[in-house]
Design a protein around this motif. Structure first.
Motif, mmCIF file in Angstrom:
data_model
loop_
_atom_site.group_PDB
_atom_site.id
_atom_site.type_symbol
_atom_site.label_atom_id
_atom_site.label_comp_id
_atom_site.label_asym_id
_atom_site.label_seq_id
_atom_site.Cartn_x
_atom_site.Cartn_y
_atom_site.Cartn_z
ATOM 1 N N ASP A 124 0.850 -1.179 0.000
ATOM 2 C CA ASP A 124 0.000 0.000 0.000
ATOM 3 C C ASP A 124 0.891 1.237 0.000
ATOM 4 O O ASP A 124 2.087 1.161 0.264
ATOM 5 C CB ASP A 124 -0.888 0.006 1.250
ATOM 6 N N LYS A 125 0.310 2.393 -0.265
ATOM 7 C CA LYS A 125 1.067 3.644 -0.250
ATOM 8 C C LYS A 125 1.504 3.968 1.169
ATOM 9 O O LYS A 125 0.868 3.552 2.137
ATOM 10 C CB LYS A 125 0.180 4.795 -0.739
ATOM 11 N N GLY A 126 2.538 4.760 1.286
ATOM 12 C CA GLY A 126 3.050 5.160 2.592
ATOM 13 C C GLY A 126 2.032 5.920 3.416
ATOM 14 O O GLY A 126 1.895 5.694 4.623
ATOM 15 N N THR A 127 1.295 6.820 2.773
ATOM 16 C CA THR A 127 0.291 7.591 3.518
ATOM 17 C C THR A 127 -0.829 6.694 4.030
ATOM 18 O O THR A 127 -1.275 6.839 5.174
ATOM 19 C CB THR A 127 -0.313 8.713 2.635
ATOM 20 N N ASN A 128 -1.244 5.760 3.206
ATOM 21 C CA ASN A 128 -2.283 4.821 3.646
ATOM 22 C C ASN A 128 -1.777 3.935 4.778
ATOM 23 O O ASN A 128 -2.505 3.637 5.715
ATOM 24 C CB ASN A 128 -2.768 3.965 2.478
ATOM 25 N N THR A 129 -0.523 3.517 4.655
ATOM 26 C CA THR A 129 0.084 2.677 5.689
ATOM 27 C C THR A 129 0.139 3.430 7.008
ATOM 28 O O THR A 129 -0.196 2.885 8.059
ATOM 29 C CB THR A 129 1.499 2.224 5.268
#
Length: 100
Positions: free
Chosen positions: A27-32
């Motif tokens: 997943d994307k870093g922001t979502n993580t």
């Protein structure tokens, strides 16, 4: 002591497992980071709920012990009073026998 260690162990396991699951999920870093924050908040809320339950249990046990202590103290006072009355009666009986 065992209960608190168990709770700490479970919470630590949940936190580590959650963090590893989120970190290794693609997943994307922001979502993580959002997922980590949400999971952390959930873990905190669960821990607080359990701590509140434990506090309630401790409070109930404390109140129970205090009540039982008060009951025992009252029974002790009553027993002492009865003992005093018995001693007074015994002394009166002995005096009456000596005066005969």
């Amino acid at each position: 002591m065992k209960t608190s260690k168990s709770i700490i162990g479970v919470l630590a396991g949940v936190a580590v497992g959650t963090a590893l699951g989120v970190l290794f999920a693609p997943d994307k870093g922001t979502n993580t980071r959002k997922k980590i924050a949400e999971k952390s908040k959930d873990a905190k809320n669960k821990a607080m709920a359990r701590l509140n339950e434990l506090a309630d249990e401790v409070s109930e046990k404390y109140n129970s012990i205090v009540t039982k202590g008060e009951e025992l103290a009252q029974e002790g006072k009553e027993d002492i009073q009865k003992g005093k009355e018995n001693i007074k009666e015994d002394i009166k009986t002995v005096r009456d026998q000596m005066n005969k």
